[in-house]
Scaffold this active site. Sequence first.
Site, short mmCIF file in Angstrom:
data_model
loop_
_atom_site.label_atom_id
_atom_site.label_comp_id
_atom_site.label_asym_id
_atom_site.label_seq_id
_atom_site.Cartn_x
_atom_site.Cartn_y
_atom_site.Cartn_z
N ASN A 114 1.79 -0.94 -0.15
CA ASN A 114 1.99 -0.29 1.15
C ASN A 114 0.74 -0.40 2.02
O ASN A 114 0.82 -0.67 3.22
CB ASN A 114 2.36 1.18 0.97
N ASP A 118 9.07 -1.17 1.37
CA ASP A 118 10.52 -0.89 1.32
C ASP A 118 11.29 -2.12 0.84
O ASP A 118 12.27 -2.00 0.09
CB ASP A 118 11.03 -0.46 2.69
N HIS A 167 4.40 -0.51 5.12
CA HIS A 167 5.51 0.20 4.48
C HIS A 167 6.81 -0.59 4.54
O HIS A 167 7.68 -0.44 3.67
CB HIS A 167 5.69 1.57 5.12
N ASP A 199 8.60 2.07 -13.17
CA ASP A 199 7.66 2.42 -12.11
C ASP A 199 6.97 1.14 -11.60
O ASP A 199 6.54 0.31 -12.41
CB ASP A 199 6.61 3.40 -12.63
N GLU A 228 8.51 5.15 -5.92
CA GLU A 228 8.65 3.87 -6.63
C GLU A 228 9.15 4.05 -8.05
O GLU A 228 9.03 3.15 -8.89
CB GLU A 228 7.31 3.12 -6.64
#
Length: 256
Positions: A134, A143, A139, A126, A169
């Site tokens: 973010n 990504d 974002h 994680d 994630e």
Amino acid sequence: MQIKAGSWTHKLSSMSVFRQVTLMICVAVAGADLLTAFFYWYFEFDRLPLDIVLTTIIVLIVGYPLGFFFIGQNVKLREMALELDRLSKIDDLTGLFNRRTFFAEARRLVAEQVAARDQGAILFIDVDHFKAVNDDFGHATGDAVLKELGAIIRTVVGEAGIAARLGGEEFAVLLHGAEGRRAAEIAERVRRGVANCGRVIPGLERTTVTVSIGIASIRAGYDFEDALLRADHSLYAAKESGRDRVVREDERVAPA
């Protein structure tokens, strides 16, 4: 002698378009020439060679364009079907398995490992404070982090297991033949790789991205879901103890 149904069609479809068309034309030419020869044998003989040549030319002129069109369309449809099947199994951002495919493959592999008494392990990964990435950088940068993490996992794990993005994630890895120490070494390589990913992602040069990783072994008598749950508990322990670390299930501190 029994011929397996569909074996000749499989062999035909595995040929190139040119070979398939050529085979079709050869059969068409042979059939046309045999029919021409039969009719001239039955009626007359004087123009037989000329008509065989003309028949062959006509079949070639008509057959090749039609053959390339129809067989070419068939090949394109088959390639599209294969690509759609591949895309249905892959997470489009990271290139790893998606959740559905990973769960199906992992259940099968864990059952095989348990039956053969092979060693194996589950890694639950994680990204720490991913929401902040973010929120602070956008974002698109988030990504990019996930994409880079996927590349790191693919490189580190290689043929040693299968990996997936489970969603958001969260990532998971199923390792073949890896006892606790070996699994921890692989997990640590992933952790160190992520810690350096800011160097290759624009905008994150001064920010350290980290991951927490939980590890659980595959045990006889238990299924994949049990191993994943234990890996999740190890991941929770890694988060609770400060993040940016790898925790094996045998290292977890029992609750007081």
